[in-house]
Design a protein around this motif. Sequence first.
Motif, PDB file in Angstrom:
ATOM      1  N   LEU A 172       0.822  -1.207   0.000  1.00  0.00           N
ATOM      2  CA  LEU A 172       0.000   0.000   0.000  1.00  0.00           C
ATOM      3  C   LEU A 172       0.856   1.257   0.000  1.00  0.00           C
ATOM      4  N   ASP A 173       1.998   1.203   0.666  1.00  0.00           N
ATOM      5  CA  ASP A 173       2.921   2.343   0.652  1.00  0.00           C
ATOM      6  C   ASP A 173       3.620   2.473  -0.696  1.00  0.00           C
ATOM      7  N   ASP A 174       3.939   1.336  -1.317  1.00  0.00           N
ATOM      8  CA  ASP A 174       4.653   1.358  -2.599  1.00  0.00           C
ATOM      9  C   ASP A 174       3.830   2.000  -3.709  1.00  0.00           C
ATOM     10  N   ILE A 175       2.500   1.816  -3.691  1.00  0.00           N
ATOM     11  CA  ILE A 175       1.676   2.352  -4.782  1.00  0.00           C
ATOM     12  C   ILE A 175       1.243   3.792  -4.514  1.00  0.00           C
ATOM     13  N   SER A 176       1.635   4.337  -3.364  1.00  0.00           N
ATOM     14  CA  SER A 176       1.251   5.699  -3.003  1.00  0.00           C
ATOM     15  C   SER A 176       2.359   6.681  -3.356  1.00  0.00           C
ATOM     16  N   GLN A 177       1.973   7.857  -3.802  1.00  0.00           N
ATOM     17  CA  GLN A 177       2.927   8.909  -4.121  1.00  0.00           C
ATOM     18  C   GLN A 177       3.309   9.657  -2.851  1.00  0.00           C
ATOM     19  N   PRO A 178       4.514  10.253  -2.825  1.00  0.00           N
ATOM     20  CA  PRO A 178       4.909  11.050  -1.651  1.00  0.00           C
ATOM     21  C   PRO A 178       3.876  12.127  -1.339  1.00  0.00           C
ATOM     22  N   GLY A 179       3.520  12.231  -0.070  1.00  0.00           N
ATOM     23  CA  GLY A 179       2.556  13.246   0.334  1.00  0.00           C
ATOM     24  C   GLY A 179       1.117  12.786   0.330  1.00  0.00           C
ATOM     25  N   GLN A 180       0.841  11.629  -0.308  1.00  0.00           N
ATOM     26  CA  GLN A 180      -0.527  11.124  -0.305  1.00  0.00           C
ATOM     27  C   GLN A 180      -0.904  10.564   1.074  1.00  0.00           C
ATOM     28  N   THR A 181      -2.154  10.737   1.440  1.00  0.00           N
ATOM     29  CA  THR A 181      -2.651  10.190   2.701  1.00  0.00           C
ATOM     30  C   THR A 181      -2.567   8.666   2.671  1.00  0.00           C
ATOM     31  N   PRO A 182      -2.095   8.045   3.745  1.00  0.00           N
ATOM     32  CA  PRO A 182      -2.065   6.576   3.763  1.00  0.00           C
ATOM     33  C   PRO A 182      -3.459   5.997   3.498  1.00  0.00           C
ATOM     34  N   LEU A 183      -3.500   4.886   2.786  1.00  0.00           N
ATOM     35  CA  LEU A 183      -4.779   4.268   2.446  1.00  0.00           C
ATOM     36  C   LEU A 183      -5.443   3.617   3.651  1.00  0.00           C
ATOM     37  N   TYR A 184      -4.638   3.162   4.598  1.00  0.00           N
ATOM     38  CA  TYR A 184      -5.159   2.336   5.682  1.00  0.00           C
ATOM     39  C   TYR A 184      -5.387   3.140   6.954  1.00  0.00           C
ATOM     40  N   GLU A 185      -6.302   2.643   7.755  1.00  0.00           N
ATOM     41  CA  GLU A 185      -6.591   3.247   9.047  1.00  0.00           C
ATOM     42  C   GLU A 185      -6.858   2.145  10.066  1.00  0.00           C
ATOM     43  N   LYS A 186      -6.682   2.508  11.315  1.00  0.00           N
ATOM     44  CA  LYS A 186      -6.819   1.543  12.405  1.00  0.00           C
ATOM     45  C   LYS A 186      -8.268   1.153  12.600  1.00  0.00           C
ATOM     46  N   ASP A 187      -8.490  -0.111  12.922  1.00  0.00           N
ATOM     47  CA  ASP A 187      -9.854  -0.633  13.077  1.00  0.00           C
ATOM     48  C   ASP A 187      -9.826  -1.682  14.184  1.00  0.00           C
ATOM     49  N   ASP A 188     -10.572  -1.452  15.256  1.00  0.00           N
ATOM     50  CA  ASP A 188     -10.598  -2.392  16.378  1.00  0.00           C
ATOM     51  C   ASP A 188     -11.581  -3.527  16.112  1.00  0.00           C
ATOM     52  N   ILE A 189     -11.190  -4.735  16.498  1.00  0.00           N
ATOM     53  CA  ILE A 189     -12.060  -5.900  16.372  1.00  0.00           C
ATOM     54  C   ILE A 189     -12.262  -6.511  17.756  1.00  0.00           C
ATOM     55  N   GLU A 190     -13.523  -6.685  18.093  1.00  0.00           N
ATOM     56  CA  GLU A 190     -13.871  -7.293  19.370  1.00  0.00           C
ATOM     57  C   GLU A 190     -13.859  -8.811  19.212  1.00  0.00           C
ATOM     58  N   LEU A 191     -12.996  -9.466  19.956  1.00  0.00           N
ATOM     59  CA  LEU A 191     -12.857 -10.915  19.857  1.00  0.00           C
ATOM     60  C   LEU A 191     -13.718 -11.660  20.871  1.00  0.00           C
ATOM     61  N   LEU A 192     -14.023 -11.006  21.972  1.00  0.00           N
ATOM     62  CA  LEU A 192     -14.803 -11.675  23.019  1.00  0.00           C
ATOM     63  C   LEU A 192     -15.371 -10.633  23.965  1.00  0.00           C
ATOM     64  N   LEU A 193     -16.604 -10.839  24.391  1.00  0.00           N
ATOM     65  CA  LEU A 193     -17.237 -10.012  25.416  1.00  0.00           C
ATOM     66  C   LEU A 193     -17.915 -10.976  26.378  1.00  0.00           C
ATOM     67  N   SER A 194     -17.522 -10.950  27.649  1.00  0.00           N
ATOM     68  CA  SER A 194     -18.039 -11.941  28.597  1.00  0.00           C
ATOM     69  C   SER A 194     -17.970 -11.398  30.018  1.00  0.00           C
ATOM     70  N   ASP A 195     -18.834 -11.937  30.884  1.00  0.00           N
ATOM     71  CA  ASP A 195     -18.793 -11.549  32.308  1.00  0.00           C
ATOM     72  C   ASP A 195     -18.311 -12.700  33.187  1.00  0.00           C
ATOM     73  N   SER A 196     -17.658 -13.704  32.581  1.00  0.00           N
ATOM     74  CA  SER A 196     -17.217 -14.888  33.315  1.00  0.00           C
ATOM     75  C   SER A 196     -15.791 -14.711  33.833  1.00  0.00           C
ATOM     76  N   THR A 197     -15.617 -14.762  35.148  1.00  0.00           N
ATOM     77  CA  THR A 197     -14.282 -14.669  35.754  1.00  0.00           C
ATOM     78  C   THR A 197     -13.429 -15.864  35.345  1.00  0.00           C
ATOM     79  N   GLN A 198     -14.036 -17.048  35.284  1.00  0.00           N
ATOM     80  CA  GLN A 198     -13.307 -18.259  34.876  1.00  0.00           C
ATOM     81  C   GLN A 198     -12.756 -18.097  33.464  1.00  0.00           C
ATOM     82  N   LEU A 199     -13.576 -17.603  32.540  1.00  0.00           N
ATOM     83  CA  LEU A 199     -13.134 -17.426  31.159  1.00  0.00           C
ATOM     84  C   LEU A 199     -12.083 -16.326  31.062  1.00  0.00           C
ATOM     85  N   LYS A 200     -12.253 -15.281  31.853  1.00  0.00           N
ATOM     86  CA  LYS A 200     -11.299 -14.165  31.833  1.00  0.00           C
ATOM     87  C   LYS A 200      -9.902 -14.643  32.207  1.00  0.00           C
TER      88      LYS A 200
END
Length: 557
Positions: free
Chosen positions: A158-186
Amino acid sequence: MKKHYQILDLFSGAGGLSNGFEQTGRFSVIGAVEVNKAAQKTYIKNHGNNENLILKAPNSEASDITMIDFNSLELDSQNTIVIGGPPCQGFSNANRQKNYLISGNNQLVKEYARAIRDIKPVAFLMENVKSMNSSVHKFFVTNFIDGDLNDFSSKRHLDDISQPGQTPLYEKDDIELLLSDSTQLKLIVSEFTNILNVPSPLITEPLLITRMRTVEQRMKNLSDVRLKNAKERMEIKQVLSILENYNEYNSFEAIINETIEALSRLLIEPISSAFLKEKIQNFVDLNRFLTRCQELKDENIACSEIELIEGTPFAMRTSVYSYNVVKYLKRLFAFYGYSLDSKVLDASQFGVPQRRFRFMMMGIKKTEEKVELPKRTESKSFTVRDAISDLEDIIPQHEIETYKENIYRVPSSSNELLEYYREGSKADILYDHINTKSSDLIQQRYEHILKSNGKNFHSLPDNMKESYSDASRTQNTVYLRLNYDEPSPTVINVRKSMWQHPSKARALSIREAARLQSFQDCFIFEGRKDERYQQIGNAVPPKLAKAVANKMLEYLS
């Protein structure tokens, strides 16, 4: 003499896109890639029965784009046009909660990009769903693999195909892998900070994952949970067999033993939902967490460390980078030396009797002109009446094997669209005027909608809706009765949706559906009835394709 160009049609389907190009008289197909066998037969049928047009990898019977070496085709790049519509599902917050995080269809867009890179055509056209440019259609950034010649998604690429000064194509994105209220699982999952160190899922078979999800839903909605039939019991036994033989990760032992205890009892008798939840919810959540992590590993997604987010419930998350598909393709094709235009086109503005919106991206090699896709070519929109009214009194047949094609009756008056449809057809010949014979109930529905001047399924009385489990959620396109005085809505598989003729109590025929897509009557479909309907619903309207082809020729000239 005007120059003639050769077409390579990728993801060709039945050939609507290439058919439109061919109608200009300036393009000829030299090859097509299409995995669907019935669509292949249709493509071959309409190209002189030339089976060699369907490209396949050496020693393979599949027309699989991932296996085709485009460098080996020895094409004249200055005379070659690449066209096609690669499937692109993208991903979104919504489908992250489904069984599969990653869509395999995303890879096919990169295969299209590989074809452009290797063939270096003088021009290309890519078409897709109108929402392709939305925030939903994104790709994940992957880890760079040294020596990978088909890297289309690492940060390095993605950096190789971009010209100097161009905004990076990628941005950060969070992914939730687990949501739980179990102490044992935690305590168990908090050990994992690196995605590569997360063990494989305990249950990987999709059918068994679905069965456990069904049990989970019953726990939430019912006071007691029971298995309903032999199939369910067999699948739970399969889950038990896997768990009883699991010996890979000691930390999972307590959760596995509790699950074995509960599922063993469930095989014998109904269990209270409270008890079952207490015993197996941790297992269900753990397996879901492991599955999410495995998907990221399998797809080589570049991930940050896994974070424990404290709270009740607690969360396990990782960060990835993602990028918009259309922004990426624009930058990639510009890097390859193409001038581009992309926008959503409405087929009804180009002589198609249908409101169909498709995203188009056209690229022209080495031109200093500003490239633009065509603007509206028709001052008026054709209607369903313009398209199919001459067929309304010709009763559709039901069987492909016994179909008689000498049935067309030339109407007393004609119109511009009808002349287009009948071009190249013999006076009394009509192919594919076939529909499915309706059951008594379906026929009654058609008759009621027609007599009451109804519009769709929701025009039916309640006693005619009883075969639907939740009639209120049925889409408006089901049993849609077309309006003669308007363009058709977007044509999908009209057989599955039970679309109705505007003035008759019957289903649309294959030929009528093809007319709405602007296929000429001399275009013949192959395969079973449902396959023919599906090919039509998937196609690009040839008249829309022709308008784009003519615009492309302006730049090529």
